[in-house]
Design a protein around this motif. Sequence first.
Motif, mmCIF file in Angstrom:
data_model
loop_
_atom_site.group_PDB
_atom_site.id
_atom_site.type_symbol
_atom_site.label_atom_id
_atom_site.label_comp_id
_atom_site.label_asym_id
_atom_site.label_seq_id
_atom_site.Cartn_x
_atom_site.Cartn_y
_atom_site.Cartn_z
ATOM 1 N N ASP B 7 27.577 2.510 57.406
ATOM 2 C CA ASP B 7 27.835 1.273 58.020
ATOM 3 C C ASP B 7 26.672 0.556 58.696
ATOM 4 O OD1 ASP B 7 30.427 1.262 57.654
ATOM 5 O OD2 ASP B 7 30.950 2.320 59.579
ATOM 6 N N LYS B 9 23.654 0.932 57.446
ATOM 7 C CA LYS B 9 22.652 0.429 56.197
ATOM 8 C C LYS B 9 23.590 -1.060 55.804
ATOM 9 C CE LYS B 9 21.148 3.796 53.019
ATOM 10 N NZ LYS B 9 21.540 4.687 52.195
ATOM 11 N N VAL B 10 24.837 -0.999 55.971
ATOM 12 C CA VAL B 10 25.405 -2.233 55.624
ATOM 13 C C VAL B 10 24.975 -3.466 56.527
ATOM 14 C CG1 VAL B 10 27.775 -3.448 55.662
ATOM 15 C CG2 VAL B 10 27.441 -1.074 54.608
ATOM 16 N N SER B 13 21.520 -4.415 56.053
ATOM 17 C CA SER B 13 21.561 -5.147 54.835
ATOM 18 C C SER B 13 21.892 -6.718 54.846
ATOM 19 C CB SER B 13 22.030 -4.476 53.534
ATOM 20 O OG SER B 13 21.541 -3.211 53.407
ATOM 21 N N GLN B 14 22.966 -6.492 55.572
ATOM 22 C CA GLN B 14 23.711 -7.979 55.482
ATOM 23 C C GLN B 14 22.883 -8.934 56.552
ATOM 24 O OE1 GLN B 14 27.612 -7.344 56.490
ATOM 25 N NE2 GLN B 14 28.427 -7.665 54.439
ATOM 26 N N GLU B 16 19.563 -8.599 56.633
ATOM 27 C CA GLU B 16 18.353 -8.970 55.737
ATOM 28 C C GLU B 16 19.207 -10.299 54.813
ATOM 29 O OE1 GLU B 16 17.667 -5.641 53.656
ATOM 30 O OE2 GLU B 16 16.622 -4.581 55.291
ATOM 31 N N LYS B 17 20.252 -10.227 54.356
ATOM 32 C CA LYS B 17 20.790 -10.849 53.706
ATOM 33 C C LYS B 17 20.910 -12.454 53.908
ATOM 34 C CE LYS B 17 24.635 -11.741 50.375
ATOM 35 N NZ LYS B 17 26.300 -11.556 50.394
ATOM 36 N N LYS B 20 17.638 -13.855 54.467
ATOM 37 C CA LYS B 20 17.387 -14.201 53.156
ATOM 38 C C LYS B 20 17.547 -16.130 52.733
ATOM 39 C CE LYS B 20 15.674 -11.887 49.265
ATOM 40 N NZ LYS B 20 15.987 -10.555 48.473
#
Lengths: 502, 366
Positions: B7, B9-10, B13-14, B16-17, B20
């Motif tokens: 979780d 990580k999720v 990463s999100q 990060e997304k 981006k």
Amino acid sequence: MSALLEVTGITKRYPGVVANDNISLTVNAGEVVALLGENGAGKSTLLKAVFGLIKPDSGEIKISGTPIVFGDTAGVISRGVGMVHQHFQLVPVMSVAENIILGDEPRRGIFINKKAAHDEILALSKRYGLEVDPEAIIEDLPVGMQQRVEILKALRKDVKLLILDEPTAVLTPQEIDELLGVIRNLANSGVGIVLITHKLHEVMAVADRVVVLRGGKLVGATSPKETDEAGLAQMMVGRSVVLQVNRTEAKRGAVVLEVKGLQVRDDRKILSVKGVDLSLHKGEILGVAGVEGNGQREFVEAICGMRHREAGEVLINGVATKDMHPHAVHKAGISHIPEDREKHGLVANYSIADNLVLNQFDQAPFAKGWVRNLAEVAKSAISTVEKFDIRTPSAFNTASSLSGGNKQKVVVARELSEDLPVLIAAQPTRGVDVGSIEFIHNQLISARDKGAAVLLVSAELDEILSLSDRIAVMSDGKIVAIVESKDADRNYIGRLMAGLKE
Amino acid sequence: MSETNVDKKVVKSQSEKSSKNFDVGSWLVPIVAVLVAMSLAAILIKLQGLNPIAAYKSLFKTAFGSIEGLGVTLGKSTPLVLSGLAVAVGLRAGLFNIGAQGQLLSGALAAAWAGVTFDGLPGYIHVPIALIIGAFFGSVVAGISGFLKAYRGVHEVITTIMLNSIVMGVADYLASHQLREPDQFLTRTAEIQPSAKLPIYANLPLGFFIAVVLAIVIWWILGRTTSGFRIETVGRNRHAAWYAGIPVKRTVISAMLISGAIAGLGGAVETLGITYRYAPAFNLGLGFDGITIALLGRVHPIGIIPGAILIGGMRAGAANMQFDSGVAPELVDLLMALILLLVTAPLITRFFKNNSNKSMTSGWGN
């Protein structure tokens, strides 16, 4: 005497990656040097440097003892460097002679001197022992012959160093043998040859020396005498690779997929699948061997509902599937690893995570009604990336950032995620590195062992031979033979692929 | 244990997304484009012997310097947000909707008709009805192009451009005949009922907030819903979309319908909030400005809002700028053209690169 090609300490950095790291190599006149490496190992960067297309950050390249000027491609070519590209650069409607002289035509006044051209081509083909008919039209020729024209085109410019970029990708086994003979002859006549390939047995057959690149570094220089295929594969990948696929006897079950009297037209509306009947059983891998362009692509696309079936039907467990409706066919139980992964398999600028759910994005758990469940998509993506060993910094990088092998792993992972009764794999390892090939092969075998019926279509005969339980040979739009793989003979299948009778 | 790890990580990463999506590199392009365009225009002003600093000062002071000025700016920005949004939705589906202008005109006229004709309704019913009718007509016009694209393979750029002319002709005809203000010399419709006029709260026009809410809704739909995913997938790789079971033709048509509805709404908001009637000379260019704004906002529903406010502000301040500094108001058109040029260079290349070697009709199944 100085070497024909002398590369000293070439280093080329791109943002975030060292494409070539202090690479040195030499090629002497009359020898065949195989350049081996996975995708992204730095082979094409090195070649671009040799051709003067890019300027390395450091290092020097000499041809016959004189350094080349980076950026001066024409100069490099004029000094006797020729290249045969993987994708032919021929004009299909023109004759052999016209293609060879293109760009530097012998003239009489303002007209092309056809007689002189004809004679020149004959002399050229005689000199190198490469027989061609100068007046034949390119598109009528078999692929192996077209490649011969490409080679002659390169040789005409009085080439001293010939670079061949994956020249055997589209050839039949017989044509490959011929080509390897041609390469040997050229070397004997004093031409230096750089052969780029990832087929290890060709390297073993023809190379004098082998240079292996990995991750931008030169990791080894050896010769076929000193090593074997397994050794080369290990140098390429950096770990030991099992080339021989381990598989148990197939437990063949009932017929799952049945193709009856299938006829399909290609993009030019020409009938390219001319009545195929085929039964695929549960728990077996049926390999379809054949030279590219003999109807395999249209065959697969018609089965998968992506191309109109002119005649015939495709049944799954006895139920006919819908024509021209890939989603319905998928729902009926066919997973499909498409041949053109860039076009059909992936959305390049989507994240890996989104690509992994491309055909399930609107189903639970990836969506609740109208709203996507991005947390589920992410969670499943992270575990798939790990399970399928997809090499990426994160599951949220775009698919376009992946190497060919890892892109293919994304497609394979997605298509295997549902455990459907039929799996159709079209050219599943094309453009894929050795390490990923091993992985994908094992996935296909394990799908079979779990009870899937697998149809493997591949232009790589070795792949067909090592994976299939039964082998169907396709030639000119027909299945010309089906053999049990234990009875399969490489030469016999090669002859059938080439369209020869028994 | 491992569950929470995943979780985390999720979440990481999100974030990060999303960072981006807003990475500085890409948003730098429109900002630099605007600054370069203004510098180039400043040189031209200087060459005329006038003072560019004074001109810009006046322009922006009028547009953003006071509550009243800001109200006018936001009023001018409203149809621009919507036409920009319309173009952006099309682009997300891989469709170049050049026809926002025609869709907007049809929405403007339809809203004028609804505003004049319906009598005795309270405002909170009359306004939404007129807006919906405007959106509906914009949607119908765009739907024609969507249908032709999906089922006949006709390129949407051609059909939307042609429909621009057709709509303009038909609208002008209606405004000078059936829908003309009775006993009037001028070619125009009557003024809409007071109940159909969009209210203005303390100088801030209601229409602007409708536009912003719609932009947020579209952003959410594109990013979070299955329909949005279908549109985005068709826009990025039609072949993969088809292969994955997304109904490409239907998605193309619905994207056009949504795009046209937004443009039509833009026209309706203009009629109900600013012009209060339809006349042939009104609304010129609003739909075309939408193209510039969509690209300036990097085809991002939220990014379009600042782009529209900037352009709307320039339009609002142009007249005063001439009064203060002598620089002709056409400077704004020049700036728009320069911005478009500078912004499209990188974007258009990418658009066509993504769509190259895919002929517009193949792969849809004969």
